[in-house]
Design an enzyme around this catalytic site. Structure first.
Site, PDB file in Angstrom:
ATOM      1  N   THR A 183       0.850  -1.181   0.000  1.00 18.48           N
ATOM      2  CA  THR A 183       0.000   0.000   0.000  1.00 18.48           C
ATOM      3  C   THR A 183       0.890   1.236   0.000  1.00 18.48           C
ATOM      4  O   THR A 183       2.080   1.157   0.301  1.00 18.48           O
ATOM      5  CB  THR A 183      -0.910   0.028   1.238  1.00 18.48           C
ATOM      6  OG1 THR A 183      -0.084   0.103   2.410  1.00 18.48           O
ATOM      7  CG2 THR A 183      -1.779  -1.222   1.308  1.00 18.48           C
ATOM      8  N   GLU A 327      -5.734  -3.586  -1.943  1.00 16.33           N
ATOM      9  CA  GLU A 327      -6.223  -4.822  -1.331  1.00 16.33           C
ATOM     10  C   GLU A 327      -7.294  -5.519  -2.161  1.00 16.33           C
ATOM     11  O   GLU A 327      -7.632  -6.674  -1.893  1.00 16.33           O
ATOM     12  CB  GLU A 327      -6.802  -4.516   0.063  1.00 16.33           C
ATOM     13  CG  GLU A 327      -5.785  -4.044   1.078  1.00 16.33           C
ATOM     14  CD  GLU A 327      -5.600  -2.522   1.116  1.00 16.33           C
ATOM     15  OE1 GLU A 327      -5.189  -1.994   2.162  1.00 16.33           O
ATOM     16  OE2 GLU A 327      -5.861  -1.856   0.083  1.00 16.33           O
ATOM     17  N   LYS A 437     -15.652  16.476  11.187  1.00  9.49           N
ATOM     18  CA  LYS A 437     -16.721  16.367  12.184  1.00  9.49           C
ATOM     19  C   LYS A 437     -16.873  17.714  12.876  1.00  9.49           C
ATOM     20  O   LYS A 437     -16.012  18.131  13.652  1.00  9.49           O
ATOM     21  CB  LYS A 437     -16.445  15.266  13.195  1.00  9.49           C
ATOM     22  CG  LYS A 437     -17.684  14.925  14.028  1.00  9.49           C
ATOM     23  CD  LYS A 437     -17.576  13.582  14.714  1.00  9.49           C
ATOM     24  CE  LYS A 437     -18.926  13.169  15.284  1.00  9.49           C
ATOM     25  NZ  LYS A 437     -18.887  11.850  15.945  1.00  9.49           N
ATOM     26  N   TRP A 442     -21.229  15.160  10.510  1.00 10.22           N
ATOM     27  CA  TRP A 442     -20.216  14.857   9.500  1.00 10.22           C
ATOM     28  C   TRP A 442     -20.355  15.759   8.274  1.00 10.22           C
ATOM     29  O   TRP A 442     -21.461  16.015   7.810  1.00 10.22           O
ATOM     30  CB  TRP A 442     -20.321  13.406   9.037  1.00 10.22           C
ATOM     31  CG  TRP A 442     -20.046  12.374  10.092  1.00 10.22           C
ATOM     32  CD1 TRP A 442     -20.938  11.507  10.636  1.00 10.22           C
ATOM     33  CD2 TRP A 442     -18.791  12.091  10.709  1.00 10.22           C
ATOM     34  NE1 TRP A 442     -20.330  10.698  11.560  1.00 10.22           N
ATOM     35  CE2 TRP A 442     -19.002  11.036  11.626  1.00 10.22           C
ATOM     36  CE3 TRP A 442     -17.508  12.624  10.584  1.00 10.22           C
ATOM     37  CZ2 TRP A 442     -17.987  10.498  12.416  1.00 10.22           C
ATOM     38  CZ3 TRP A 442     -16.490  12.093  11.370  1.00 10.22           C
ATOM     39  CH2 TRP A 442     -16.725  11.048  12.263  1.00 10.22           C
TER      40      TRP A 442
END
Length: 541
Positions: A183, A327, A437, A442
């Site tokens: 990654t 992934e 936030k 959100w």
């Protein structure tokens, strides 16, 4: 009762054999400093066998890791098949990683040989003393390069020159490791993802599905997305399997060179991250190319702004919005219009195409509440973390004892926050770590960015949350203006453009103009850099 089907191993040898036996005349083209390098699958196959013989002679055995440090080229394509088809493991090294991350990866994987493009030799020279497992460096270039600290070393053409053009390929277990990629390591050390022959085989079939990118023998495919990360989105595996012509950009990825290459090679399908296509769209206002062969471009890596999709469509170019991760091999979903959406208004169609769309066959998903773990309703409003599973989705990281938190109950926790509509179409609203936030509510940085990039004077925009004494966090818009509008645009003008489109409390508290949005090693916006840079920024009261 068991089925009575043959136990046929799903390995990359099948794709290799199809390419050289069924499509020997099809071309592989690589952009170079001068004239493009071109040869056929038949010639490629002979060189793949020579390479496998050379690797075996150099002592490479089953399971050994052989690394590559290079651009998208025909030699890299040869490595993509010779290494896994002989039973070893192809380890693609990201050429844009920080030095300490690169050293960490090579040492954890215990790479035995590294193949490196000549112009990238200086990058590895500084690190070579930190690579105790590496026994040989093979330099890929049109002539031998001075390699300094890279010892022992050999030129690629010299390495394979005297070898036979056939190889006794071994019988492989389809679950054996074929390739590995780490990654991009935006937080902490990169994590190793190991792909099996079976997972790559099935992923390649997914790339060929009509509801996916639909790659076929009819295509001339240009993977701009790097071969050094996430398998070039599987296009180089699928291309051999289905017999596509392949066009590689080499290291020449500026918009002008890409445009000319797409025109000259009659590219039908291209793949790359949004920054590539933002650059090309900007150029199309000044230059003309013949893209009459082009049926679509696949865009992923980060969210494609709707303004980009609309702008390209005005130029006659269809952008297919895709989503995936290292992934997930990486293709997991793609935004193709459903049959009944073809009757909708242009505005509704663009909105649908800007989503991440429908998971392709082979991938299952769920979106769960980040606190309760329960699935959220498919109401296109309720946020949750996207989780996926399937035969080409990783179940653990290489040598990582802390994988369990990421792979829960047989599902990969992606870290992406999504909503789902009644048809099961996904729309990613943010990364869990990038949501703002504010006052307990959100705010999606991605949605704000997409709106900002619809402003006619804005080239790129990145939104980050910065500390606020009352609301905990508030959004800050970091904006890159198109060159002709620099110093001629105010923050208030940008905010005024946003006001009709978002709730008042979503509106960024301030706009700062920057020269460029910092990018990660794979071309994504690097928000942590901007968060750090503006953490002390004083917001207007």
């Amino acid at each position: 009762m068991q089925g009575l089907m043959m136990d046929f191993p799903l390995t990359l040898q099948h794709a290799f054999n199809r390419a050289i036996r069924l499509y020997p005349r099809k071309e592989i083209v690589t952009q170079t400093e001068a004239e493009p390098h071109r040869y056929t699958y038949a010639e490629w196959g002979k060189r793949v066998a020579q390479l496998a013989n050379a690797l075996a002679r150099a002592g490479v055995r089953d399971g050994d890791r052989v690394a590559t440090f290079g651009w998208n080229t025909y030699r890299h394509f040869e490595l993509y098949y010779a290494i896994p088809c002989m039973g070893a493991v192809l380890h693609t090294l990201n050429i844009r990683l920080f030095a300490e991350q690169l050293a960490y990866i090579v040492n954890e994987a215990e790479d035995k040989i590294i193949f490196v493009d000549g112009d990238l030799v200086p990058v590895l020279e500084k690190l070579a003393p930190q690579f105790p497992s590496v026994e040989l460096y093979v330099i890929m270039g049109d002539s031998p390069y001075a390699t300094g600290a890279l010892q022992p070393s050999v030129d690629y053409e010299t390495f394979i020159a005297a070898q036979p053009e056939t190889y006794a390929w071994p019988e492989l277990d389809e679950n054996a490791a074929a390739a590995m990629c780490y990654t991009s390591g935006t937080t902490g050390n990169p994590k190793g993802v190991v792909y099996s022959h079976r997972s790559i085989f099935l992923h390649s079939m997914g790339v060929g599905l009509a509801n996916g990118p639909a790659l076929s023998e009819q295509d001339s495919v240009l993977p701009i997305v790097p071969m050094f990360h996430a398998n070039a989105w599987g296009f180089v595996h699928a291309a051999a399997m289905v017999g596509s012509k392949v066009v590689f950009p080499g290291r020449f990825m500026d918009p002008m060179r890409i445009g000319k290459l797409m025109e000259s090679e009659r590219v039908t399908l291209a793949a790359g991250v949004p920054t590539i296509w933002i650059g090309l769209l900007s150029l199309l206002g000044k230059e003309h190319f013949d893209f009459s062969a082009l049926r679509s471009i696949v865009c992923g890596g980060s969210a494609a702004p709707q303004a980009l999709i609309e702008g390209l469509q005005k130029q006659g170019i269809t952008l297919l919005h895709a989503w995936g991760m290292t992934e997930t091999s990486p293709l997991a979903s793609i935004a193709r219009l459903r049959s009944y959406q073809l009757e909708q208004s242009e505005e509704e169609q663009f909105s649908a195409r800007a989503r991440q769309g429908t998971v392709i066959p082979g991938v299952e998903f769920r979106v769960v509440n980040m606190e309760t773990g329960q699935e959220v309703p498919w109401d296109n409003e309720t946020y949750g973390e996207l989780q996926v599973r399937g035969p080409w989705v990783a179940r653990a990281y290489y040598k990582d004892s802390e994988s369990a938190a990421k792979f829960a109950d047989g599902w990969l926790r992606t870290g992406d926050v999504a909503v789902v509509d009644q048809d099961g179409s996904l729309h990613l609203v943010d990364r869990t770590k990038d949501l703002v936030k504010s006052g307990g509510e959100w705010i999606s940085s991605v949605e704000l960015e997409n709106l900002l990039m619809g402003h006619p004077k804005v080239l790129e925009a990145c939104v980050v949350g910065i500390p606020h004494p009352k609301w905990s966090e508030r959004p800050l818009a970091c904006v890159v203006l198109k060159p002709e509008y620099v110093d001629q645009t105010t923050g208030e003008e940008i905010l005024e453009y946003l006001r009709p489109h978002v709730a008042k409390w979503w509106l960024p508290d301030d706009v700062v103009f920057i020269d460029a949005v910092p990018k990660t090693s794979v071309g994504k916006f690097d928000k942590k850099v901007l968060r750090n840079q503006f953490s002390m920024h004083e917001l207007p009261s």
